[in-house]
Design an enzyme around this catalytic site. Structure first.
Site, PDB file in Angstrom:
ATOM      1  N   CYS A 134     -72.034 -41.254  18.817  1.00 38.58           N
ATOM      2  CA  CYS A 134     -70.031 -41.367  19.309  1.00 38.58           C
ATOM      3  C   CYS A 134     -70.312 -40.008  20.323  1.00 38.58           C
ATOM      4  O   CYS A 134     -70.491 -39.151  19.675  1.00 38.58           O
ATOM      5  CB  CYS A 134     -70.220 -40.959  17.921  1.00 38.58           C
ATOM      6  SG  CYS A 134     -68.124 -40.468  18.627  1.00 38.58           S
ATOM      7  N   CYS A 137     -67.205 -38.623  19.839  1.00 32.53           N
ATOM      8  CA  CYS A 137     -67.245 -37.411  18.383  1.00 32.53           C
ATOM      9  C   CYS A 137     -68.073 -36.508  19.470  1.00 32.53           C
ATOM     10  O   CYS A 137     -67.273 -35.208  18.666  1.00 32.53           O
ATOM     11  CB  CYS A 137     -67.682 -37.766  17.254  1.00 32.53           C
ATOM     12  SG  CYS A 137     -67.938 -39.736  16.347  1.00 32.53           S
ATOM     13  N   ASP A 138     -69.069 -36.271  19.497  1.00 34.27           N
ATOM     14  CA  ASP A 138     -70.471 -35.524  20.199  1.00 34.27           C
ATOM     15  C   ASP A 138     -70.123 -34.732  21.331  1.00 34.27           C
ATOM     16  O   ASP A 138     -70.309 -33.613  21.776  1.00 34.27           O
ATOM     17  CB  ASP A 138     -71.420 -35.381  19.403  1.00 34.27           C
ATOM     18  CG  ASP A 138     -71.359 -35.796  18.517  1.00 34.27           C
ATOM     19  OD1 ASP A 138     -70.432 -35.711  17.567  1.00 34.27           O
ATOM     20  OD2 ASP A 138     -72.381 -36.649  17.890  1.00 34.27           O
TER      21      ASP A 138
END
Ligand code: NAP
Length: 308
Positions: A134, A137-138
Site C-alpha cells: 500500500c 499508507c506507507d
C-alpha cells in the site's frame, strides 16, 4: 423463528455500503459485518480520478467515510466482526462471526479481495519493514529513497506514480515487456522522469538486515540473476477474492469468485454477491457501487416477492 434482520451484508467496502444504503432505504432491517474498517480497497487508494462526479479526483479514505456516513444516516447498522461461516440452505440464513451470530432472510456477500503475495523468501520477514502492499499508507516512510514496484497492471503504475511525489526513483519490475495497465497510466509512467522499467524480470528474494536493503532478480528470458539495492518494495501483482469461508456453499469459478447473474443472484436463493468478489467483476469502484445497488434491489424483490 423470526430472523433478527432482513438483510445481512458481509463486507463493508464500496459494494457492501452501497447495498446497505439501498437496503435501509427500502425499509429493510440491515446490518453490515466488516472485519477491519469500512471502505475496502479504497482505504488503500490515494487519489481516485476515475469515479464519476469528482472531476478533481477524490481521496479514497474520504470517500469511504462518506459511504459509511450515508448508510448509517438511513439506519444501517455496522458491526465489526469477521464472518467465519454461513448456513444459507433454508429460508432463515445464519451468518456466524467471531463475535456472534446474525440471522436474516437474505444475505449479500461483498467481501472483495486481497492483494496477492509474491511468495519469495524475505517477503513475510520484511513485511512492514520495507515490503509494502500500500503506497498510499506507507509511501511517506520511503521519502527520498529509491524504491521498487513489482507488477505491470493498473495498481502497480498508479501506486508507482503516487510514490514519485515523495521518493527519489521508482523502478517498476515487470515479468513481461508489455504492461497490462490502462493506456493513460502507461503513458504517464513512461513519461515520468522518476520512473524506470526493468522488463522481463522477476523478484527471487528480498534481502535485508532488520529492514529491506536489496533484491535478487532474475531475467526470465536468459535466467541471468542480478542484485538491486533498494530500501523498499511495493508489490502489486493482482488480487484474489475473499471467499474461503464460502467454499462448498455457493457456485464459484476456478479463481474462487462467486458466480452471480445480472441480478447478483448466486446459486442459492436469497444469497446475492456484489463487487470484486463476483465472477466477471471489472473491479472498478463505480462498478462495485452499481453491483451493490443491484444486489440490494434484488434482495428487496426476493423478500417481498415483487418481480419487475
Ligand atoms: P492485475 O491487473 O491483475 O495486474 C497484475 C500484474 O502483476 C500484471 O502485470 C501481472 O503480470 C503481474 N503479476 C501477476 N502475478 C505475478 C507474479 N507472481 N510475479 C510477478 N508479476 C506478477 O492487478 P491490479 O493491477 O491489482 O488490478 C486489479 C484490477 O483492479 C484490475 O481490473 C484493474 O484494472 C483494477 N484497477 C483499476 C484502477 C484504475 O482504474 N485506476 C486502479 C487499480 C486497479 P502479467 O501482465 O504478465 O500478467
Amino acid at each position: 423463528m423470526d430472523p433478527e434482520y432482513d438483510v445481512v451484508i458481509v463486507g463493508g467496502g464500496a459494494a457492501g455500503l452501497s447495498a446497505a444504503l439501498y437496503s435501509v432505504r427500502a425499509m429493510l432491517k440491515t446490518v453490515v459485518l466488516e472485519r477491519i474498517a469500512c471502505g475496502g480497497q479504497i482505504l488503500l487508494t490515494g487519489d481516485i480520478e476515475n469515479y464519476p462526479g469528482f472531476p478533481k479526483g477524490v481521496q479514497g479514505p474520504d470517500l469511504a467515510q462518506l459511504y459509511e456516513e450515508q448508510a448509517r444516516r438511513f439506519g444501517a447498522q455496522i458491526k465489526l466482526d469477521e464472518v467465519e461461516s454461513l448456513d444459507v440452505a433454508g429460508p432463515v440464513k445464519r451468518v456466524k462471526g467471531a463475535e456472534g451470530e446474525y440471522t436474516a432472510r437474505a444475505v449479500i456477500i461483498a467481501t472483495g479481495g486481497e492483494h496477492n503475495k509474491l511468495g519469495v523468501p524475505g517477503e513475510e520477514e520484511y513485511a512492514g519493514r520495507g515490503v509494502s502492499y500500500c503506497a498510499t499508507c506507507d509511501g511517506n516512510f520511503f521519502r527520498d529513497m529509491d524504491v521498487v514496484v513489482v507488477g505491470g497492471g493498473d495498481s502497480a503504475l498508479e501506486e508507482g506514480l503516487y510514490l514519485t511525489r515523495m521518493v527519489s526513483s521508482v523502478t517498476v519490475v515487470h515479468r513481461r515487456d508489455q504492461l497490462r495497465a490502462s493506456r493513460i497510466l502507461q503513458q504517464r509512467a513512461l513519461e515520468d522522469p522518476k520512473v524506470r522499467f526493468q522488463w522481463n524480470t522477476v523478484v527471487k528474494q528480498i534481502h535485508g538486515n532488520g529492514s529491506v536493503e536489496g533484491l535478487s532478480l532474475e531475467d526470465v528470458r536468459t535466467g541471468e540473476t542480478s542484485q538491486m539495492k533498494t530500501g523498499g518494495i511495493f508489490i502489486y501483482i493482482g488480487f484474489h477474492p475473499n471467499t474461503a469461508f464460502l467454499k462448498g456453499l455457493l457456485a464459484m469459478d476456478n479463481g474462487g469468485h462467486v458466480v452471480a447473474d445480472l441480478r447478483m443472484a448466486t446459486s442459492v436463493p436469497g444469497v446475492f454477491a456484489c463487487g470484486d468478489v463476483r465472477q466477471f467483476s471489472d473491479r472498478q469502484l463505480g462498478s462495485a457501487v452499481g453491483d451493490g445497488i443491484v444486489a440490494a434491489l434484488s434482495a428487496y424483490r426476493y423478500l417481498t416477492g415483487e418481480h419487475s
